[in-house]
Write a protein that holds these residues in place. Sequence first.
Motif, PDB file in Angstrom:
ATOM      1  N   GLU A 244      17.109  55.553 110.015  1.00 42.91           N
ATOM      2  CA  GLU A 244      17.282  56.752 110.831  1.00 42.91           C
ATOM      3  C   GLU A 244      17.218  58.055 110.031  1.00 42.91           C
ATOM      4  N   ARG A 245      16.949  57.959 108.760  1.00 45.96           N
ATOM      5  CA  ARG A 245      16.720  59.185 107.994  1.00 45.96           C
ATOM      6  C   ARG A 245      15.393  59.809 108.415  1.00 45.96           C
ATOM      7  N   MET A 246      15.263  61.094 108.157  1.00 44.18           N
ATOM      8  CA  MET A 246      14.068  61.823 108.569  1.00 44.18           C
ATOM      9  C   MET A 246      13.196  62.133 107.363  1.00 44.18           C
ATOM     10  N   ALA A 247      11.898  62.023 107.547  1.00 48.61           N
ATOM     11  CA  ALA A 247      10.957  62.472 106.529  1.00 48.61           C
ATOM     12  C   ALA A 247      10.828  63.982 106.608  1.00 48.61           C
ATOM     13  N   VAL A 248      10.867  64.650 105.470  1.00 51.46           N
ATOM     14  CA  VAL A 248      10.720  66.100 105.436  1.00 51.46           C
ATOM     15  C   VAL A 248       9.382  66.529 104.836  1.00 51.46           C
ATOM     16  N   ARG A 249       8.720  65.606 104.131  1.00 49.18           N
ATOM     17  CA  ARG A 249       7.398  65.906 103.591  1.00 49.18           C
ATOM     18  C   ARG A 249       6.638  64.607 103.382  1.00 49.18           C
ATOM     19  N   LEU A 250       5.367  64.629 103.698  1.00 46.28           N
ATOM     20  CA  LEU A 250       4.508  63.463 103.493  1.00 46.28           C
ATOM     21  C   LEU A 250       3.284  63.904 102.711  1.00 46.28           C
ATOM     22  N   GLY A 251       3.061  63.262 101.583  1.00 49.90           N
ATOM     23  CA  GLY A 251       1.923  63.600 100.748  1.00 49.90           C
ATOM     24  C   GLY A 251       1.252  62.355 100.216  1.00 49.90           C
TER      25      GLY A 251
ATOM     26  N   LEU B 203       4.953  68.474 108.689  1.00 56.28           N
ATOM     27  CA  LEU B 203       5.471  67.407 107.842  1.00 56.28           C
ATOM     28  C   LEU B 203       4.503  67.089 106.700  1.00 56.28           C
ATOM     29  N   LEU B 204       3.197  67.220 106.952  1.00 54.14           N
ATOM     30  CA  LEU B 204       2.202  66.925 105.926  1.00 54.14           C
ATOM     31  C   LEU B 204       2.180  68.021 104.871  1.00 54.14           C
ATOM     32  N   ASP B 205       2.050  67.641 103.609  1.00 61.79           N
ATOM     33  CA  ASP B 205       1.930  68.679 102.602  1.00 61.79           C
ATOM     34  C   ASP B 205       0.582  69.385 102.759  1.00 61.79           C
TER      35      ASP B 205
ATOM     36  N   ALA C  15      -4.857  69.986 104.855  1.00 61.43           N
ATOM     37  CA  ALA C  15      -6.142  70.672 104.708  1.00 61.43           C
ATOM     38  C   ALA C  15      -7.314  69.700 104.751  1.00 61.43           C
ATOM     39  N   GLN C  16      -7.062  68.434 104.433  1.00 57.63           N
ATOM     40  CA  GLN C  16      -8.130  67.436 104.409  1.00 57.63           C
ATOM     41  C   GLN C  16      -8.335  66.754 105.756  1.00 57.63           C
ATOM     42  N   LEU C  17      -7.503  67.114 106.737  1.00 50.80           N
ATOM     43  CA  LEU C  17      -7.673  66.556 108.076  1.00 50.80           C
ATOM     44  C   LEU C  17      -8.823  67.268 108.787  1.00 50.80           C
ATOM     45  N   ALA C  18      -9.828  66.532 109.170  1.00 50.41           N
ATOM     46  CA  ALA C  18     -10.882  67.117 110.001  1.00 50.41           C
ATOM     47  C   ALA C  18     -10.313  67.441 111.373  1.00 50.41           C
ATOM     48  N   ALA C  19     -10.805  68.522 111.977  1.00 51.96           N
ATOM     49  CA  ALA C  19     -10.283  68.962 113.273  1.00 51.96           C
ATOM     50  C   ALA C  19     -11.393  69.066 114.298  1.00 51.96           C
ATOM     51  N   LEU C  20     -11.021  68.881 115.552  1.00 48.64           N
ATOM     52  CA  LEU C  20     -11.918  69.084 116.677  1.00 48.64           C
ATOM     53  C   LEU C  20     -11.902  70.560 117.071  1.00 48.64           C
TER      54      LEU C  20
ATOM     55  N   GLY D   2      -2.528  55.119  95.227  1.00 44.47           N
ATOM     56  CA  GLY D   2      -2.515  53.911  96.033  1.00 44.47           C
ATOM     57  C   GLY D   2      -2.059  54.098  97.457  1.00 44.47           C
ATOM     58  N   GLY D   3      -1.769  55.326  97.882  1.00 40.67           N
ATOM     59  CA  GLY D   3      -1.335  55.517  99.258  1.00 40.67           C
ATOM     60  C   GLY D   3      -0.640  56.835  99.498  1.00 40.67           C
ATOM     61  N   PHE D   4       0.566  56.774 100.078  1.00 43.65           N
ATOM     62  CA  PHE D   4       1.289  57.975 100.493  1.00 43.65           C
ATOM     63  C   PHE D   4       2.754  57.856 100.097  1.00 43.65           C
ATOM     64  N   GLU D   5       3.401  59.016  99.985  1.00 45.61           N
ATOM     65  CA  GLU D   5       4.835  59.025  99.740  1.00 45.61           C
ATOM     66  C   GLU D   5       5.508  60.014 100.674  1.00 45.61           C
ATOM     67  N   ALA D   6       6.637  59.567 101.224  1.00 45.49           N
ATOM     68  CA  ALA D   6       7.428  60.407 102.115  1.00 45.49           C
ATOM     69  C   ALA D   6       8.729  60.774 101.423  1.00 45.49           C
ATOM     70  N   VAL D   7       9.030  62.056 101.374  1.00 46.29           N
ATOM     71  CA  VAL D   7      10.311  62.528 100.864  1.00 46.29           C
ATOM     72  C   VAL D   7      11.271  62.615 102.036  1.00 46.29           C
ATOM     73  N   LEU D   8      12.424  61.966 101.921  1.00 48.32           N
ATOM     74  CA  LEU D   8      13.387  61.905 103.022  1.00 48.32           C
ATOM     75  C   LEU D   8      14.406  63.032 102.920  1.00 48.32           C
ATOM     76  N   ASP D   9      15.178  63.189 103.981  1.00 53.31           N
ATOM     77  CA  ASP D   9      16.114  64.315 104.038  1.00 53.31           C
ATOM     78  C   ASP D   9      17.229  64.212 103.013  1.00 53.31           C
ATOM     79  N   ASP D  10      17.428  63.034 102.414  1.00 52.87           N
ATOM     80  CA  ASP D  10      18.429  62.903 101.357  1.00 52.87           C
ATOM     81  C   ASP D  10      17.796  62.897  99.968  1.00 52.87           C
ATOM     82  N   GLY D  11      16.502  63.167  99.892  1.00 52.79           N
ATOM     83  CA  GLY D  11      15.814  63.245  98.612  1.00 52.79           C
ATOM     84  C   GLY D  11      15.137  61.968  98.169  1.00 52.79           C
ATOM     85  N   GLU D  12      15.435  60.843  98.799  1.00 52.18           N
ATOM     86  CA  GLU D  12      14.788  59.587  98.410  1.00 52.18           C
ATOM     87  C   GLU D  12      13.307  59.625  98.776  1.00 52.18           C
ATOM     88  N   VAL D  13      12.506  58.893  98.033  1.00 53.03           N
ATOM     89  CA  VAL D  13      11.069  58.825  98.269  1.00 53.03           C
ATOM     90  C   VAL D  13      10.695  57.400  98.682  1.00 53.03           C
TER      91      VAL D  13
END
Length: 423
Positions: free
Chosen positions: A104-111, A329-331, A336-341, A115-126
Amino acid sequence: MYDLLVVGAGPYGLSIASHAAAAGLDLHVLGRPMASWRDHMPPGMFLKSEPWASSLSDPGGRLRLETYCAGLGVGARHGEPVPVPVFASYGLWFARCAVPGVDERMAVRLGACAGGFEAVLDDGEVVRARTVALAVGVMPFVEMPDVLGGLGPERVSHSSRHGDLGRFRGRDVTVVGGGQAALETAALLAEQGTRTRVLARAERLSWNDLPPAWERPWWRSARAPHTGLGCGWRNWFYAERPGAFRALPEATRLRITADALGPAGAWWVRDRVEGTVEVMTGTTVTSARRSGAGVRLETVDRDGGTVRLETDHVIAATGFRARRERLGLLDDEVRAQLAALPDGSPWTGRDFESSVPGLFLAGLVTASAFGPAMRFVHGAGFTAGTLVRGVRRRLRAGSADARIPAPADARRRDSGLGLGTGP
């Protein structure tokens, strides 16, 4: 590193997680289950969708809303709206049964990471994962008219920000909008003793009719079948064939997404509004200024006439707009790398993968690709099954570190001979 990180624990996130768990993926789910339904809808609200079209999705179809309601001895019958608290409780039950161990913790940043992605949580854990399903619901996409900006939350708020309307008892509130959120909010305000008016740009309010009986003569059903988005073959296409919808020309998809299933009130709200709530149709707010502790609104009607109103608070029931830049939420690099319609929403491949390999999207943000069903719980079933198949393909390809295509590359794949293919 997990196989899949699901960010969001609403109907779409929980449905995706259920399918991913059944597929044997090493899974982590972030978010407070059903938070928007529990925290942002006041008591007395009901689901607009039919109960049979409001189930979350598990692979076996055993955890349906009507199953939960039957266990409580609560009705979930066609033509009878389900209270929002019952639906929220159903979602919590679904999570316990199908997605044990929701974090139930919240992600505050996703980058991105190696090998993939990392989410920084509201308590600082990755937390790291090879793929991510972003199922953040509608709250990041709140649409507030510019004319109402800058007045502060004590004077102006969005309808999605109210888990309790009690603070407005005995006051004067103006609701801006003509859809279900505006009309049901206005009804609840009036019923608690708030002086309430509705300002709507449309020349008249639209109301959905009481749905026809579930069992009908075959020829009536053939003419206008029941669907999760209402009766009719057009709605059937939107509700039951999102994959085929994505194969339509881009301009057609964007037009339908913008116009189909427009603002309308449910049949069971109509009697609570008409004759009870002051309704000003054909009215546009042209300016809003502070006036003492309240707001002074200037409006213009369809004939060019102006009206000045004094009100204690304005509630903007003006919906949501899924734009790429609102995915805060995305860094910055990933966003910036997301293509848009052309409408500003992110481009989405045939299996809900964005133009960033390994980053999958779900819910409202995919409506311009897969159609109006993505604005409703009904779309969660198609999304969950299709998205998880896409995640498994991405994992088998082992390409989380693949080249991120430029937006133009992604757009080309969504047109011409490449129509309907994913990245």
